[in-house]
Design an enzyme around this catalytic site. Sequence first.
Site, mmCIF file in Angstrom:
data_model
loop_
_atom_site.group_PDB
_atom_site.id
_atom_site.type_symbol
_atom_site.label_atom_id
_atom_site.label_comp_id
_atom_site.label_asym_id
_atom_site.label_seq_id
_atom_site.Cartn_x
_atom_site.Cartn_y
_atom_site.Cartn_z
ATOM 1 N N HIS A 314 0.836 -1.207 0.000
ATOM 2 C CA HIS A 314 0.000 0.000 0.000
ATOM 3 C C HIS A 314 0.875 1.264 0.000
ATOM 4 C CE1 HIS A 314 -3.257 2.618 0.490
ATOM 5 N NE2 HIS A 314 -3.717 2.273 1.681
ATOM 6 N N HIS A 353 -1.203 -0.159 -11.595
ATOM 7 C CA HIS A 353 -2.103 0.197 -10.490
ATOM 8 C C HIS A 353 -3.362 -0.641 -10.595
ATOM 9 C CE1 HIS A 353 -4.637 2.707 -7.879
ATOM 10 N NE2 HIS A 353 -3.505 3.175 -7.388
ATOM 11 N N ASP A 409 3.777 6.648 -7.099
ATOM 12 C CA ASP A 409 5.036 6.382 -6.410
ATOM 13 C C ASP A 409 6.265 6.526 -7.299
ATOM 14 O OD1 ASP A 409 4.122 5.856 -3.834
ATOM 15 O OD2 ASP A 409 3.419 3.883 -4.429
HETATM 16 N N1 ACO Z 1 5.872 -4.047 -14.051
HETATM 17 C C1 ACO Z 1 5.736 -4.958 -15.043
HETATM 18 N N2 ACO Z 1 4.546 -5.486 -15.410
HETATM 19 C C2 ACO Z 1 3.469 -5.068 -14.740
HETATM 20 C C3 ACO Z 1 3.534 -4.123 -13.709
HETATM 21 C C4 ACO Z 1 4.802 -3.615 -13.382
HETATM 22 N N3 ACO Z 1 4.962 -2.733 -12.404
HETATM 23 N N4 ACO Z 1 2.314 -3.919 -13.218
HETATM 24 C C5 ACO Z 1 1.491 -4.699 -13.903
HETATM 25 N N5 ACO Z 1 2.181 -5.407 -14.830
HETATM 26 C C6 ACO Z 1 1.652 -6.385 -15.758
HETATM 27 C C7 ACO Z 1 1.252 -7.632 -14.985
HETATM 28 O O1 ACO Z 1 2.336 -8.518 -14.861
HETATM 29 C C8 ACO Z 1 0.139 -8.168 -15.817
HETATM 30 O O2 ACO Z 1 0.723 -8.839 -16.902
HETATM 31 P P1 ACO Z 1 0.071 -10.235 -17.473
HETATM 32 O O3 ACO Z 1 -1.234 -9.802 -18.082
HETATM 33 O O4 ACO Z 1 1.072 -10.708 -18.468
HETATM 34 O O5 ACO Z 1 -0.093 -11.129 -16.288
HETATM 35 C C9 ACO Z 1 -0.523 -6.914 -16.381
HETATM 36 O O6 ACO Z 1 0.458 -5.873 -16.328
HETATM 37 C C10 ACO Z 1 -1.740 -6.473 -15.582
HETATM 38 O O7 ACO Z 1 -1.360 -6.150 -14.267
HETATM 39 P P2 ACO Z 1 -2.036 -6.744 -12.978
HETATM 40 O O8 ACO Z 1 -1.137 -7.793 -12.423
HETATM 41 O O9 ACO Z 1 -3.460 -7.125 -13.233
HETATM 42 O O10 ACO Z 1 -2.050 -5.524 -12.023
HETATM 43 P P3 ACO Z 1 -2.639 -5.561 -10.554
HETATM 44 O O11 ACO Z 1 -3.806 -4.655 -10.531
HETATM 45 O O12 ACO Z 1 -2.852 -6.938 -10.054
HETATM 46 O O13 ACO Z 1 -1.403 -5.004 -9.717
HETATM 47 C C11 ACO Z 1 0.095 -3.466 -8.768
HETATM 48 C C12 ACO Z 1 -1.257 -3.657 -9.463
HETATM 49 C C13 ACO Z 1 0.200 -4.358 -7.521
HETATM 50 C C14 ACO Z 1 0.209 -2.023 -8.323
HETATM 51 C C15 ACO Z 1 1.201 -3.821 -9.769
HETATM 52 O O14 ACO Z 1 1.080 -2.998 -10.890
HETATM 53 C C16 ACO Z 1 2.600 -3.674 -9.167
HETATM 54 O O15 ACO Z 1 3.065 -4.588 -8.498
HETATM 55 N N6 ACO Z 1 3.273 -2.520 -9.412
HETATM 56 C C17 ACO Z 1 4.597 -2.302 -8.849
HETATM 57 C C18 ACO Z 1 4.508 -1.843 -7.396
HETATM 58 C C19 ACO Z 1 3.977 -0.445 -7.273
HETATM 59 O O16 ACO Z 1 4.417 0.481 -7.949
HETATM 60 N N7 ACO Z 1 3.030 -0.244 -6.342
HETATM 61 C C20 ACO Z 1 2.454 1.068 -6.049
HETATM 62 C C21 ACO Z 1 1.048 1.167 -6.519
HETATM 63 S S1 ACO Z 1 0.398 2.802 -6.177
HETATM 64 C C22 ACO Z 1 -0.092 2.762 -4.557
HETATM 65 O O17 ACO Z 1 -0.381 1.745 -4.005
HETATM 66 C C23 ACO Z 1 -0.152 4.058 -3.775
#
Ligand code: ACO
Length: 472
Positions: A314, A353, A409
């Site tokens: 988070h 996100h 972020d």
């Molecule tokens: N880097 C590379 N690929 C990504 C990223 C990323 N940061 N985020 C999503 N993807 C890809 C996923 O692997 C997925 O690929 P697939 O279809 O081949 O499986 C696709 O994009 C869709 O993403 P989801 O996994 O459905 O995204 P989800 O909603 O589950 O996750 C999350 C969101 C947790 C924020 C994720 O994007 C992530 O881990 N980001 C990095 C950490 C981060 O920056 N967090 C801060 C968020 S902002 C906040 O909380 C204030």
Amino acid sequence: MEERSQSQSVSDDDVTRIIIDAKEQAYRETGHEPEPELTKAVDWPITCTVGPGLEGAIACETKIGYVNGSKGWLIYRGYDVFDLCAHSSFEETSYLLLHGHLPAADELSRFRRILLHRLFIPEAQRLLLSFPVETLNPMSALRLGTNLMRQKQTYRDRDEDDDRADALATDEDSIAMETPPAGTRRPVYEFFASLFGKAAAETPTELLHSDELESCYNLIAGVNTIAATIGRARQRRLPIEPLDDLGLAGNYLYMLTGKRPTALEARIMDVCLILHADHGMNASTFAAMVVASTLSDIYLAIGAGISALSGPLHGGANVEVVKMLSEIGSPGKAASWFKSAQKEKRKIMGFGHRVYKAYDPRARVLGPLAELLSKGDPDTENTFATARALEHEVLSTLGEEKKVFPNVDFYSGIVYQSLGIPKDLYTTVFAVSRVSGWCARVIEYLENNRIFRPRALYTGTFDEQYVPISER
Ligand code: ACO
């Protein structure tokens, strides 16, 4: 704006220009219709499709804020966050979130006075510093601080007939205090003889009754002071009293670093606080609301919000971003670093996100602000250029295909670093801002309170026979 001094430098206008440019770009790139299924009142009960983690569940109605993830909008009380960043202040935005309308000039100046006065929480600080704050996780210390504020600012734990004196009461009007850099004050600071004496009569911080709104004012100011006090303690330093000519953003920087921030630094900090103030039904907001719905009190509800925010899923991804950019090293290495990260199926920190499947509006503002702050410092310029190069790589590969864009972020860590905030405090800065949204949403929910009580699907067994321990 009435809020800001007329004499502020050109840099203040530069910040406004950057925000307006970001808004214009966002408006060029996104449509203008809100999502019909998420922006209307309903007759309860309703039917919705719910996924694990309550994904898709509608928990309540609200007039406080709206996140349009497909278009990248963030709205507080009907106002676009871009407009609030360009023209408002964190105090005004907090007033808006809490009261539902922009304040008139006299309402705003009274609100500012109240908050400034409530930055003084010497009794809570004194109790906090009796713990080994410097060794605690900063979010854990922040939570402790809100409990101590509750102890000192409300009579909730005192029985009507209980006249037992607080063990610390005899000596609670003073605390060892680092003198300001000018060195004109005494090292033992007597809080209540301060320049805020007049405001004290007008706005008591100690609540005889549990007035929720007054508690919110205490918390919006007090979390700021506690967060700065924790930062000082981690540098093995004593607290610094706030200044009456700075707002909450400027005072946070001042109370943390001991240096009066420049007008530009204070303004950018203020924009950061506005950007993080509210964000829909996220985990920490929900946690605060769940606790409040039991008719516990706002101090404990905000403590729950702080606890939820502390988790790495988070708050906190911005720390990882700063580490990642330092690992990449320079803009020229971004492409090869990204290729190998992709091969290893690594998530790129600061991208993607759960709600936004478009460019996060907060990142649209923070990116150019990070650039502005980085100018003139070769290390930060390099970090920023590396970030831009990585953004280019990620967008051209994952942007349109997977809807992965920079989130809040990605650039906030660079901004905080430039403002002199240590990495380990980034999540507490988030809380300094988000406390406004938590308070507003808790107050709104309590108007038509119903205790939160979802159910779980039981997938365990039945008809097990109890076996005495000696036979197991
Ligand atoms: N880097 C590379 N690929 C990504 C990223 C990323 N940061 N985020 C999503 N993807 C890809 C996923 O692997 C997925 O690929 P697939 O279809 O081949 O499986 C696709 O994009 C869709 O993403 P989801 O996994 O459905 O995204 P989800 O909603 O589950 O996750 C999350 C969101 C947790 C924020 C994720 O994007 C992530 O881990 N980001 C990095 C950490 C981060 O920056 N967090 C801060 C968020 S902002 C906040 O909380 C204030």
